[in-house]
Write an enzyme that holds these catalytic residues in place. Structure first.
Site, short mmCIF file in Angstrom:
data_model
loop_
_atom_site.label_atom_id
_atom_site.label_comp_id
_atom_site.label_asym_id
_atom_site.label_seq_id
_atom_site.Cartn_x
_atom_site.Cartn_y
_atom_site.Cartn_z
N ASN A 24 0.96 -0.96 -0.15
CA ASN A 24 -0.03 0.17 -0.49
C ASN A 24 0.80 1.19 0.13
O ASN A 24 0.57 2.24 -0.60
CB ASN A 24 -1.10 0.03 1.31
CG ASN A 24 -0.40 -0.21 2.59
OD1 ASN A 24 0.90 -0.54 2.61
ND2 ASN A 24 -0.40 0.54 3.41
N GLY A 63 2.28 -6.23 6.99
CA GLY A 63 1.30 -6.84 6.47
C GLY A 63 0.70 -6.78 7.37
O GLY A 63 0.21 -6.32 8.30
N THR A 109 -2.34 -9.35 9.99
CA THR A 109 -2.78 -9.82 10.92
C THR A 109 -2.51 -11.68 10.83
O THR A 109 -1.89 -12.11 11.56
CB THR A 109 -3.60 -9.72 11.35
OG1 THR A 109 -3.74 -8.11 12.23
CG2 THR A 109 -3.65 -10.00 13.24
N GLU A 139 3.96 -4.64 12.10
CA GLU A 139 2.92 -3.73 12.08
C GLU A 139 1.91 -4.05 10.76
O GLU A 139 2.23 -4.32 10.05
CB GLU A 139 3.96 -2.95 10.95
CG GLU A 139 4.76 -2.40 11.61
CD GLU A 139 4.68 -1.11 12.75
OE1 GLU A 139 4.12 -0.50 13.10
OE2 GLU A 139 5.85 -1.03 13.62
N CYS A 196 -3.58 0.90 6.53
CA CYS A 196 -3.27 0.08 8.06
C CYS A 196 -4.49 1.08 9.17
O CYS A 196 -5.01 0.59 9.67
CB CYS A 196 -2.16 0.06 8.42
SG CYS A 196 -1.13 1.02 8.57
N GLU A 209 8.21 1.42 15.33
CA GLU A 209 9.15 1.73 14.34
C GLU A 209 9.32 3.25 14.37
O GLU A 209 8.22 3.86 15.13
CB GLU A 209 8.52 1.50 12.62
CG GLU A 209 8.92 -0.33 12.20
CD GLU A 209 8.19 -0.34 10.79
OE1 GLU A 209 7.87 0.10 10.16
OE2 GLU A 209 9.27 -1.45 10.29
P1 NAD Z 1 0.47 -9.47 3.04
O1 NAD Z 1 0.76 -9.71 4.70
O2 NAD Z 1 -0.39 -10.52 2.59
O3 NAD Z 1 1.75 -9.48 2.37
C1 NAD Z 1 2.67 -8.51 3.54
C2 NAD Z 1 3.92 -9.14 3.25
O4 NAD Z 1 3.80 -10.32 3.68
C3 NAD Z 1 4.01 -9.77 1.22
O5 NAD Z 1 5.68 -9.19 1.13
C4 NAD Z 1 3.76 -10.85 1.14
O6 NAD Z 1 4.11 -11.21 -0.03
C5 NAD Z 1 4.42 -11.63 2.49
N1 NAD Z 1 4.07 -12.63 3.32
C6 NAD Z 1 2.45 -13.21 2.44
N2 NAD Z 1 2.64 -14.46 3.18
C7 NAD Z 1 4.27 -14.85 3.87
C8 NAD Z 1 4.55 -15.90 4.56
N3 NAD Z 1 3.82 -16.77 4.64
N4 NAD Z 1 5.73 -16.05 4.70
C9 NAD Z 1 6.70 -15.19 4.47
N5 NAD Z 1 5.89 -13.39 3.66
C10 NAD Z 1 4.35 -12.91 4.03
O7 NAD Z 1 -0.08 -7.64 3.72
P2 NAD Z 1 -0.65 -7.02 2.35
O8 NAD Z 1 -2.25 -7.04 1.52
O9 NAD Z 1 0.45 -7.12 1.73
O10 NAD Z 1 -1.06 -5.24 2.52
C11 NAD Z 1 -1.87 -5.05 3.33
C12 NAD Z 1 -2.09 -5.76 4.80
O11 NAD Z 1 -1.01 -5.03 5.34
C13 NAD Z 1 -3.28 -4.87 6.01
O12 NAD Z 1 -3.68 -5.79 6.75
C14 NAD Z 1 -3.09 -3.31 6.36
O13 NAD Z 1 -3.25 -3.27 7.23
C15 NAD Z 1 -1.53 -4.17 6.48
N6 NAD Z 1 -0.39 -3.11 7.13
C16 NAD Z 1 0.14 -2.50 8.37
C17 NAD Z 1 0.56 -1.02 8.29
C18 NAD Z 1 1.25 -1.44 9.60
O14 NAD Z 1 2.08 -0.31 9.72
N7 NAD Z 1 0.56 -1.44 11.32
C19 NAD Z 1 1.41 -0.34 7.00
C20 NAD Z 1 0.58 -0.81 6.08
C21 NAD Z 1 -0.23 -2.05 5.88
#
Ligand code: NAD
Length: 492
Positions: free
Chosen positions: A153, A229, A231, A251, A285, A463
């Site tokens: 995002n 990413g 939860t 995060e 997020c 962070e």
């Molecule tokens: P996601 O968890 O699907 O993916 C995030 C990253 O993790 C990607 O690079 C993905 O390829 C990787 N990934 C997926 N499965 C994995 C595994 N089994 N092992 C290791 N890595 C793996 O999330 P998304 O759809 O890319 O992003 C959206 C989510 O991110 C939302 O829930 C959002 O709230 C969260 N987010 C949180 C913050 C924060 O700072 N708290 C900021 C931005 C986004």
């Protein structure tokens, strides 16, 4: 399949095609292919991490004095600024955010490198009070190879937020960007190398999270994972980390409450609530996705808010006027549509939106109208689960106690907003609400100097802030003997 040339990835400082599948990056506003690359495979993962470990031990980066590392990071910040417009345009194409937003993300990435350069060269170690014939010190050391796993995002900002402190601390860093947005991590790696970070200290391994991200997390030479990413993914990473006894920072997702009290400045609150949920098309997020409004002003406030939502300028992310661009993928839009249908099936009424905007301009992209749903309780799934799109659930409240109970009734606890002219009440509510960040009479404002992170299912660790560099370091206590006489045992 497009004829665009395949982009190289970075495996331990070597720019070359990965061994994995071909990935296409699509412009979410039109569905056009804007870049192609061959992703990493498992052999690339091992080579990158072995190379990172070697570079950590032999490149001398960790041994450079802090002000020397800081000079390189300052140069990286400068290069990001010099190439700012090009990077902002590229990020717009990679994830479809409006150009004004991607310019801000690029500026934030540059500021992050600058800030951690300063944090690095001003980091102080401590001399603790001595309790014997020794001087005691507490110092920090780099960890070795650390991994940064990021979502789609806000790529350049989230990648800078991990790469800058990890490098400042003296580590080698392996970056795994999201499948659909690999370009910014590659650009940052090029910039860091050009600024003077030794080759091999940075690798960028695009690819499937469940394969490449998983293998990086499990690799024995990876000493820490900093993850942003969802939860569910965060929880999976935490399990692997527990087995390896490896520290992680997570995060994660959110379902943040925005609270509008009866004495709020309505103009400010309407603008703040709209910006809080609909900027970045709600793919944020910290999106303020649950709205609580004092019942006495609820009807009037919702009228203003839905008029505001209808007036938002949705469209071409390249236009300076656009406020809301498309969603990231067709699949993600379908997931949002399923949530809106769920909201209706739970008894919700769509106040505005609830559909794709209609016009030829929107035909090819993944657009969705800003949507407000009323008539649900805070216990509805639509009010509890993260939708990660332009969908706001609006609810009235009657008392401060009920407000706080409902705001805190969520597995998430990432952020919250309070709108009130009564500073004592805003203070009370701001302290009572459980969230990593609370905004009062503002929303979604950020500063790299202020720690960021979540409670509960929204994450672990923080962070940013001066202490942000410490999560990439191990703490070490040193006892420096000052005895004039040998220790007692040697008297034998
Ligand atoms: P996601 O968890 O699907 O993916 C995030 C990253 O993790 C990607 O690079 C993905 O390829 C990787 N990934 C997926 N499965 C994995 C595994 N089994 N092992 C290791 N890595 C793996 O999330 P998304 O759809 O890319 O992003 C959206 C989510 O991110 C939302 O829930 C959002 O709230 C969260 N987010 C949180 C913050 C924060 O700072 N708290 C900021 C931005 C986004």
């Amino acid at each position: 399949m497009s004829s665009l040339e395949l982009l190289p990835i970075n495996v331990a400082g070597q720019w070359r095609l990965g061994g994995g599948d071909v990935y296409e990056s699509l412009y979410p506003a039109t569905g056009e292919v804007i870049a192609r690359l061959r992703a990493a495979d498992l052999a690339d993962v091992d080579e990158a991490i072995q190379g990172a470990d070697r570079a950590f031990r032999t490149s001398g980066w960790a041994q450079r004095l802090p002000h020397e590392r800081a000079t390189v990071l300052h140069r990286a910040a400068q290069l990001i600024r010099e190439r700012g417009e090009e990077l902002a345009q590229k990020q717009r194409l990679d994830n479809g955010k409006p150009i004004k937003e991607t310019r801000n993300l690029v500026a934030s990435a540059a500021a992050t490198f600058q800030f951690f350069a300063a944090a690095c060269e001003t980091l102080e170690e401590s001399i603790t009070p001595s309790r014997g014939a020794f001087v005691t010190l507490s110092v920090h050391e780099p960890m070795g190879v650390v991994a940064a796993i990021t979502p789609w995002n806000s790529p350049i900002a989230s990648e800078a937020q991990k790469m800058a402190p990890a490098l400042a601390a003296g580590n080698a860093v392996v970056v795994k960007p999201a499948e659909v947005t690999p370009l910014m991590a590659l650009e940052l790696a090029r910039i860091c190398e050009e600024a003077g970070v030794p080759k091999g200290m940075i690798s960028v391994l695009p690819g499937k999270g469940s394969v490449i991200g998983d293998a990086i997390t499990k690799h024995p030479l990876v000493k820490r994972v900093s993850f942003t990413g969802g939860t569910a993914t965060g929880r999976h990473i935490a399990h692997i980390a527990a087995d390896k006894m490896m520290p992680v920072s997570l995060e994660l997702g959110g379902k943040s409450a925005t609270m509008v009290l009866e004495d709020a400045d309505i103009d400010h609150a309407v603008a703040g609530v709209l910006y809080g949920i609909f900027s970045s098309s709600g793919e944020s997020c910290i999106a303020g996705s649950r709205l609580f409004v004092a019942r006495s002003i609820y009807a009037q406030f919702l009228t203003r808010l839905s008029e505001g939502a209808k007036a938002l300028r949705i469209g071409d992310p390249a236009s300076e006027d656009t406020q809301m661009g498309p969603l990231i993928t067709a699949r993600h839009r379908e997931s949002i549509e399923r949530y809106v249908a769920l909201g209706v099936s739970e008894g919700g009424r769509i106040r505005t939106g609830g559909m794709r905007p209609r016009s030829v301009e929107f035909d090819k992209g993944y657009f969705y109208a800003p949507t407000i749903i009323e008539g649900l309780t805070n216990r509805a799934r639509t009010a509890q689960e993260e939708i990660f799109g332009p969908v706001l659930v609006a609810m009235p409240f009657d008392s401060e106690r009920e407000l706080i109970e409902q705001a805190n009734d969520s597995v998430y606890a990432l952020a919250a907003g309070v709108w009130s002219r009564d500073f004592k009440r805003a203070w009370r509510i701001g302290r009572a609400v459980q969230a990593g960040t609370v905004w009062v009479n503002t929303y979604k404002q950020f500063s790299v100097s202020t720690p960021f992170g979540g409670w509960r299912d929204s994450g672990l660790g923080r962070e940013k802030g001066r202490a942000g560099i410490l999560q990439y370091m191990e703490q070490k206590s040193m006892y420096w003997g000052t005895n004039e006489q040998p220790l007692p045992w040697s008297q034998a």
